[in-house]
Write an enzyme that holds these catalytic residues in place. Structure first.
Site, PDB file in Angstrom:
ATOM      1  N   ARG A   1      18.738  46.101  35.808  1.00 17.34           N
ATOM      2  CA  ARG A   1      18.332  47.500  35.899  1.00 17.34           C
ATOM      3  C   ARG A   1      18.306  48.096  34.490  1.00 17.34           C
ATOM      4  O   ARG A   1      18.675  47.441  33.519  1.00 17.34           O
ATOM      5  CB  ARG A   1      19.259  48.303  36.799  1.00 17.34           C
ATOM      6  CG  ARG A   1      20.710  48.399  36.331  1.00 17.34           C
ATOM      7  CD  ARG A   1      21.553  49.155  37.351  1.00 17.34           C
ATOM      8  NE  ARG A   1      22.892  49.435  36.894  1.00 17.34           N
ATOM      9  CZ  ARG A   1      23.932  48.625  36.993  1.00 17.34           C
ATOM     10  NH1 ARG A   1      23.753  47.420  37.544  1.00 17.34           N
ATOM     11  NH2 ARG A   1      25.124  48.970  36.557  1.00 17.34           N
TER      12      ARG A   1
ATOM     13  N   ASP B   1      44.413  40.569  31.132  1.00 19.32           N
ATOM     14  CA  ASP B   1      45.267  41.444  31.940  1.00 19.32           C
ATOM     15  C   ASP B   1      45.473  40.853  33.328  1.00 19.32           C
ATOM     16  O   ASP B   1      46.359  41.287  34.060  1.00 19.32           O
ATOM     17  CB  ASP B   1      44.654  42.844  32.061  1.00 19.32           C
ATOM     18  CG  ASP B   1      45.574  43.797  32.810  1.00 19.32           C
ATOM     19  OD1 ASP B   1      46.764  43.855  32.449  1.00 19.32           O
ATOM     20  OD2 ASP B   1      45.118  44.465  33.754  1.00 19.32           O
TER      21      ASP B   1
ATOM     22  N   HIS C   1      48.739  42.525  34.477  1.00 19.91           N
ATOM     23  CA  HIS C   1      47.913  43.266  35.440  1.00 19.91           C
ATOM     24  C   HIS C   1      48.308  44.743  35.457  1.00 19.91           C
ATOM     25  O   HIS C   1      48.696  45.300  36.481  1.00 19.91           O
ATOM     26  CB  HIS C   1      48.039  42.664  36.839  1.00 19.91           C
ATOM     27  CG  HIS C   1      46.875  43.010  37.734  1.00 19.91           C
ATOM     28  ND1 HIS C   1      46.478  42.219  38.784  1.00 19.91           N
ATOM     29  CD2 HIS C   1      46.025  44.069  37.736  1.00 19.91           C
ATOM     30  CE1 HIS C   1      45.439  42.766  39.388  1.00 19.91           C
ATOM     31  NE2 HIS C   1      45.149  43.902  38.769  1.00 19.91           N
TER      32      HIS C   1
ATOM     33  N   GLY D   1      46.144  47.239  34.107  1.00 18.52           N
ATOM     34  CA  GLY D   1      44.982  48.059  33.807  1.00 18.52           C
ATOM     35  C   GLY D   1      44.958  49.353  34.599  1.00 18.52           C
ATOM     36  O   GLY D   1      44.534  50.398  34.083  1.00 18.52           O
TER      37      GLY D   1
END
Length: 316
Positions: free
Chosen positions: A172, A251, A275, A277
């Protein structure tokens, strides 16, 4: 008509909830707060194991909405087969973009500028000078250009990167430039100094960053994974890291959490965060705003936000 709403946040801590439903607090405890068959709107506990999140689904015979508080939905997908047709599954678009974008930039800057080395040197009382790579003038590739990918690019702009290339499931055009399809990755990877993974975990992206993907990355490139651990083939990544040809900032990992003896902890050139984030001070107020808005829409029979799929609907 069933009217129970299960929330993983105590309802008296959320201002502005609509009147009408019976609000039940459940954040993964052994005992359910009420009969799951009476639940109409299930908000999935945040940052809990998949098995726990899907445990009540097989008994939620009258549920109409399943709302996650995460951007990804892979942790609830195993339980969707238990649900009746017509259940809308919604994600938390709008909740995690700022926090995940921040962490992505933190991981990139820490890795390029050698912050972990400086921390270790500080512990030794050693003045560790020398030249380090800058983010400025680098080519960056974002693989997964949804709302989080867009938020990452927002935060890259002030750092004067040379170019940002964008990849998503479908091609796109955006105000910032073209978004390439996944099939363009082989041509784009060799040009990128920093490769950021922010794609959802699907069957198409599981193991996406495998041996072929990683071998196409240029020498000295940095791989950043803020998506899901299984998007990266851990064995293939370890093989590349051991050569010192590329570096990584992760992460998320596969498996997760990493066992103490896992070789990824000790691989050269890797920075690992556990983890984190999404779970920041920005999470709770944004999650509450999303839930209040969604529940008002539900009660007033207005279109819900962030509908990812509807059970029983044809995907053909």
């Amino acid at each position: 008509m069933t009217a129970d709403v299960w929330l993983p946040i105590p309802p008296d801590e959320i201002d502005g909830l609509p009147e009408g439903p019976a609000y039940r607090f459940w954040n993964g405890e052994e005992d359910f707060p009420a009969d799951p068959a009476d639940c109409a709107f299930y908000v999935v506990p945040y940052m809990k194991p998949s098995a726990l999140c899907v445990r009540p689904l097989s008994r939620m015979s009258n549920v109409r909405v399943v709302q996650t508080l995460s951007a990804g939905i892979d942790h609830v997908e195993p339980g969707l087969g238990h649900l009746p047709a017509g259940v809308r599954l919604c994600n938390a678009r709008g909740v995690h973009e700022a926090s995940t974008g921040e962490l992505t930039l933190a991981l990139i800057l820490a890795s390029l500028r050698g912050i972990p080395d400086f921390v270790r040197a500080q512990e030794r009382g050693e003045w560790l000078g020398g030249f380090r790579p800058a983010l400025a003038d680098k080519n960056v590739l974002i693989v997964g250009y949804g709302s989080i990918g867009e938020a990452i690019e927002d935060r890259l702009v002030p750092f004067e990167v040379a170019r940002v290339a964008r990849v998503a499931r479908s091609e796109r055009t955006t105000a910032r430039g073209p978004v390439h399809p996944l099939t363009d990755l082989p041509a784009l990877l060799p040009e990128a100094d920093v490769v950021i993974l922010s794609t959802p975990l699907t069957e198409a992206t599981r193991g996406l960053a495998g041996a072929d993907f990683l071998s196409r990355m240029k020498d000295g490139a940095l791989l950043v994974n803020v998506a899901r651990g299984p998007v990266v083939d851990t064995k293939a990544l370890l093989a590349e890291l051991e050569t010192g040809r590329i570096t990584a900032a992760l992460d998320v990992t596969d498996p997760e959490p990493l066992a103490r003896e896992h070789p990824l902890w000790r691989a050269p050139g890797v920075l690992i965060s556990p983890h984190v984030g999404g779970p920041t001070s920005a999470f709770l107020p944004r999650a509450k705003r999303l839930l209040v808005d969604q529940l008002h829409r539900y009660v007033n029979r207005e279109p819900l936000r962030n509908v990812i799929l509807t059970t029983g609907a044809s995907t053909g």
